[in-house]
Design a protein around this motif. Structure first.
Motif, PDB file in Angstrom:
ATOM      1  N   ASN A  93       0.831  -1.195   0.000  1.00 29.95           N
ATOM      2  CA  ASN A  93       0.000   0.000   0.000  1.00 29.95           C
ATOM      3  C   ASN A  93       0.872   1.254   0.000  1.00 29.95           C
ATOM      4  OD1 ASN A  93      -2.692   1.389   0.506  1.00 29.95           O
ATOM      5  ND2 ASN A  93      -1.519   2.092   2.265  1.00 29.95           N
ATOM      6  N   GLY A  94       1.957   1.221   0.779  1.00 35.19           N
ATOM      7  CA  GLY A  94       2.879   2.347   0.785  1.00 35.19           C
ATOM      8  C   GLY A  94       3.505   2.582  -0.573  1.00 35.19           C
ATOM      9  N   MET A  95       3.810   1.499  -1.291  1.00 35.41           N
ATOM     10  CA  MET A  95       4.382   1.642  -2.625  1.00 35.41           C
ATOM     11  C   MET A  95       3.404   2.338  -3.575  1.00 35.41           C
ATOM     12  SD  MET A  95       7.401   0.586  -2.547  1.00 35.41           S
ATOM     13  CE  MET A  95       8.391  -0.170  -1.266  1.00 35.41           C
ATOM     14  N   GLY A 246      -5.513   5.510  -2.402  1.00 33.75           N
ATOM     15  CA  GLY A 246      -6.520   5.606  -3.449  1.00 33.75           C
ATOM     16  C   GLY A 246      -6.807   7.039  -3.854  1.00 33.75           C
ATOM     17  N   LEU A 247      -6.929   7.925  -2.870  1.00 33.50           N
ATOM     18  CA  LEU A 247      -7.180   9.330  -3.176  1.00 33.50           C
ATOM     19  C   LEU A 247      -6.014   9.939  -3.949  1.00 33.50           C
ATOM     20  CD1 LEU A 247      -8.735  10.532   0.207  1.00 33.50           C
ATOM     21  CD2 LEU A 247      -9.916  10.206  -1.969  1.00 33.50           C
ATOM     22  N   ALA A 248      -4.785   9.613  -3.532  1.00 30.59           N
ATOM     23  CA  ALA A 248      -3.608  10.160  -4.218  1.00 30.59           C
ATOM     24  C   ALA A 248      -3.565   9.716  -5.674  1.00 30.59           C
ATOM     25  CB  ALA A 248      -2.338   9.727  -3.489  1.00 30.59           C
ATOM     26  N   VAL A 249      -3.837   8.442  -5.912  1.00 29.78           N
ATOM     27  CA  VAL A 249      -3.830   7.925  -7.289  1.00 29.78           C
ATOM     28  C   VAL A 249      -4.916   8.611  -8.113  1.00 29.78           C
ATOM     29  CG1 VAL A 249      -4.312   5.876  -8.684  1.00 29.78           C
ATOM     30  CG2 VAL A 249      -2.821   5.696  -6.681  1.00 29.78           C
ATOM     31  N   SER A 250      -6.096   8.813  -7.529  1.00 29.59           N
ATOM     32  CA  SER A 250      -7.185   9.451  -8.259  1.00 29.59           C
ATOM     33  C   SER A 250      -6.833  10.885  -8.641  1.00 29.59           C
ATOM     34  CB  SER A 250      -8.456   9.433  -7.406  1.00 29.59           C
ATOM     35  OG  SER A 250      -9.552   9.959  -8.127  1.00 29.59           O
ATOM     36  N   ALA A 264     -10.122   3.927 -10.625  1.00 31.77           N
ATOM     37  CA  ALA A 264      -9.532   2.968  -9.694  1.00 31.77           C
ATOM     38  C   ALA A 264      -9.182   3.641  -8.372  1.00 31.77           C
ATOM     39  CB  ALA A 264      -8.286   2.333 -10.312  1.00 31.77           C
ATOM     40  N   GLY A 265      -8.599   4.841  -8.462  1.00 27.55           N
ATOM     41  CA  GLY A 265      -8.255   5.561  -7.243  1.00 27.55           C
ATOM     42  C   GLY A 265      -9.471   5.935  -6.428  1.00 27.55           C
ATOM     43  N   MET A 266     -10.531   6.385  -7.096  1.00 29.62           N
ATOM     44  CA  MET A 266     -11.755   6.758  -6.382  1.00 29.62           C
ATOM     45  C   MET A 266     -12.388   5.550  -5.711  1.00 29.62           C
ATOM     46  SD  MET A 266     -13.474   9.478  -9.056  1.00 29.62           S
ATOM     47  CE  MET A 266     -14.940   9.674  -8.037  1.00 29.62           C
ATOM     48  N   VAL A 267     -12.380   4.413  -6.393  1.00 26.89           N
ATOM     49  CA  VAL A 267     -12.953   3.194  -5.814  1.00 26.89           C
ATOM     50  C   VAL A 267     -12.158   2.760  -4.586  1.00 26.89           C
ATOM     51  CG1 VAL A 267     -13.309   0.729  -6.219  1.00 26.89           C
ATOM     52  CG2 VAL A 267     -14.013   2.375  -7.951  1.00 26.89           C
ATOM     53  N   VAL A 268     -10.835   2.745  -4.708  1.00 32.82           N
ATOM     54  CA  VAL A 268      -9.988   2.352  -3.577  1.00 32.82           C
ATOM     55  C   VAL A 268     -10.117   3.360  -2.438  1.00 32.82           C
ATOM     56  CG1 VAL A 268      -7.601   2.016  -2.820  1.00 32.82           C
ATOM     57  CG2 VAL A 268      -8.360   1.082  -5.006  1.00 32.82           C
ATOM     58  N   GLY A 269     -10.138   4.651  -2.778  1.00 33.39           N
ATOM     59  CA  GLY A 269     -10.274   5.672  -1.749  1.00 33.39           C
ATOM     60  C   GLY A 269     -11.582   5.571  -1.005  1.00 33.39           C
ATOM     61  N   ALA A 270     -12.680   5.350  -1.757  1.00 30.40           N
ATOM     62  CA  ALA A 270     -13.992   5.240  -1.119  1.00 30.40           C
ATOM     63  C   ALA A 270     -14.067   3.994  -0.245  1.00 30.40           C
ATOM     64  CB  ALA A 270     -15.087   5.213  -2.187  1.00 30.40           C
ATOM     65  N   ALA A 271     -13.577   2.871  -0.773  1.00 31.30           N
ATOM     66  CA  ALA A 271     -13.601   1.632   0.003  1.00 31.30           C
ATOM     67  C   ALA A 271     -12.725   1.745   1.242  1.00 31.30           C
ATOM     68  CB  ALA A 271     -13.131   0.461  -0.874  1.00 31.30           C
ATOM     69  N   GLY A 272     -11.552   2.347   1.092  1.00 32.62           N
ATOM     70  CA  GLY A 272     -10.664   2.518   2.230  1.00 32.62           C
ATOM     71  C   GLY A 272     -11.239   3.442   3.279  1.00 32.62           C
ATOM     72  N   THR A 273     -11.920   4.506   2.834  1.00 35.87           N
ATOM     73  CA  THR A 273     -12.544   5.435   3.779  1.00 35.87           C
ATOM     74  C   THR A 273     -13.650   4.756   4.565  1.00 35.87           C
ATOM     75  OG1 THR A 273     -12.046   7.321   2.339  1.00 35.87           O
ATOM     76  CG2 THR A 273     -13.763   7.627   3.999  1.00 35.87           C
ATOM     77  N   LEU A 274     -14.488   3.989   3.862  1.00 38.94           N
ATOM     78  CA  LEU A 274     -15.565   3.265   4.539  1.00 38.94           C
ATOM     79  C   LEU A 274     -14.992   2.251   5.525  1.00 38.94           C
ATOM     80  CD1 LEU A 274     -18.543   2.571   4.897  1.00 38.94           C
ATOM     81  CD2 LEU A 274     -18.362   1.026   2.929  1.00 38.94           C
TER      82      LEU A 274
END
Length: 485
Positions: A93-95, A246-250, A264-274
């Motif tokens: 994830n850090g990468m 995810g947010l950074a990638v988006s 992809a970034g928005m999906v990961v960011g939203a899922a991670g936030t939830l």
């Protein structure tokens, strides 16, 4: 080939669809494996489509980098033990956050070159080839692109350095918590300084010195934000940095005009936030406390625990469960350390054959990452309908004859409800102490990852079966088989 951009965008759209469908399937243990495969196909499609972008440069270097990365991931993925899975997730994830920050750095350097703030050889980055100017320099970013690039770089850098600290803690390379007086003030000053420098970059002052200072401050904030966090809170940390990545990638996807990265970034960011919200609720912490608090900090002197730990041998423990009507098994990180999941399922099957009603109880933050125990039990072949979450199983503990705790500690500690001075006070727990009898398999008398004593181990209805998890469960298996004849 005027149709090529349309084909590439169609591939990105299909890849995004596979990401979303894959994530949807990951929400259920029954379909999670297929969901990962679907998302993997989506990523493969997006990567292949990217190679056909007009005027793409340095394809050889990109292919070499991809091959190196895939080989390293394949090798480590096959060799990593289940006990090390949380730190591998933190590392990967850090990468992702680091990659997003690197994209932001390239864009800022390109902006400095095109603005005459940095005099060097022309940029040959393949990131924005379709928009190159005729003089070989990357085009000036729009104000919106510049602002999003800076924001993505800030979040990605924080995720990168913070995830590296999380990895080091989970790997046992550094102390669980590092605190000093005035730490919150220092953290806020670092964040404020990074934001101020970021604003200067966003309004066009992208000098090399400011770019370097910006990333130094962002990386330092990620380090300082993670250092005071105790190991018991790592599930929250991992999910939080997953959202950050995810947010950074988006944001960087908006800068590059890459639809696949945006979605992809928005999906990961939203899922991670939830997931972060769910984990924070399970730890009884606010998101503000997650971001700026010192996790695991006690509010005073903890209450003394009276009594003594009472041992039991495997034969007596096996008899208690073999003749019980209801048994609830509570796995924890010690189960993963002992690699005991297969033996536990073998033991559970023996009880089920004798007519015992067996369930597995999972705390939302059991283990070192979200879903850690679910993965272990799925690997052993435990049916999903035997696995219950905390809210469903807690009302059943008073009617449970025996609760078998294997490697769990902080998530079953009653002081979370009784001691306001405890670092875990207010955290929802599995109410194991309410069972008629409790058997705890534990290596010794040490504390859990939060570093506090567990009052459950001293309760009148608790007996301690000391030893390695796999060996102890193996003894239980043999004893039940001996009862059966």
């Amino acid at each position: 080939m005027s149709w090529l951009p349309t084909i590439i965008k169609a591939c990105y759209f299909l890849a995004a669809l596979l990401f979303i469908l894959g994530l949807k399937r990951m929400s259920s243990p029954r379909t999670a494996r297929g969901g990962i495969v679907w998302a993997g196909y989506g990523m493969l499609l997006a990567v292949l489509a990217t190679f056909f972008l007009p005027d793409m440069h340095n394809r050889g270097l990109i292919i070499a980098a991809v091959l190196i990365g895939v080989s390293a991931a394949w090798w480590t993925g096959r060799r990593v033990a289940m006990t090390a899975m949380p730190q591998m997730v933190a590392l990967y994830n850090g990468m992702g956050g680091g990659a997003a920050a690197a994209i932001g750095a390239v864009e800022l350097i390109g902006y400095a070159r095109s603005s005459g703030l940095l005099h060097a050889v022309p940029d040959t980055s393949p990131l924005r080839p379709e928009a190159w100017a005729v003089n070989g320099l990357p085009p000036a970013l729009s104000p919106t692109e510049l602002a999003l690039g800076v924001l993505g770089a800030l979040i990605g850098a924080v995720s990168f350095s913070g995830s590296m600290i999380a990895f080091a803690k989970l790997q046992g390379w550094m102390d669980k918590r590092f605190v000093f007086p005035g730490q919150r003030a220092v953290n806020l000053l670092l964040l404020a300084a990074a934001v101020v420098v970021g604003v200067l970059l966003a309004i066009g002052h992208a000098s090399p010195a400011l770019i370097a200072a910006f990333f130094a401050l962002a990386l330092a904030f990620g380090l300082m934000m993670t250092l005071p966090i105790g190991g018991a809170d790592m599930p929250v940390v991992i999910s939080l940095y997953n959202a950050f990545t995810g947010l950074a990638v988006s944001f960087e996807g908006f800068v590059l005009g890459n639809e696949a990265m945006i979605i992809a970034g928005m999906v990961v960011g939203a899922a991670g936030t939830l997931l972060t919200q769910l984990m924070a609720k399970a730890m009884n912490r606010s998101i503000g406390n997650v971001l700026f608090g010192s996790f695991g900090a006690a509010g005073g002197e903890a209450q003394a625990i009276e009594g003594a730990q009472k041992p039991v041998d495997a034969a007596d423990a096996a008899v208690m469960m073999a003749y019980a009507e209801r048994v609830v098994i509570v796995p924890g990180y010690g189960l993963a350390v002992a690699q005991a999941q297969h033996k536990v399922w073998e033991f559970a099957q023996l009880l089920i054959k004798r007519g015992v009603k067996v369930k597995f109880a999972i705390h939302p933050v059991a283990g070192r990452m979200p879903g850690h125990m679910n993965v272990l039990l799925a690997e052993a072949g435990v049916p999903y309908d035997l696995i219950a979450d905390m809210d469903d199983i807690n009302p059943e503990f008073p009617a449970t004859d025996v609760a078998l705790v294997i490697g769990a500690n902080d998530v079953v500690n009653p002081v979370a409800k009784t001691d306001p001075a405890s670092p875990i006070y207010g955290m929802p727990i599995l109410d194991v102490v309410n069972a008629k009898q409790v058997i705890v398999i534990k290596r010794g008398k040490g504390t859990g990852f939060a570093g506090i004593e567990n009052a459950l181990f001293y309760a009148d209805n608790t007996r301690m079966l000391y030893g390695d998890g796999q060996a102890a469960v193996g003894e239980l298996v043999n004893e039940v088989k001996a009862i059966d004849g």
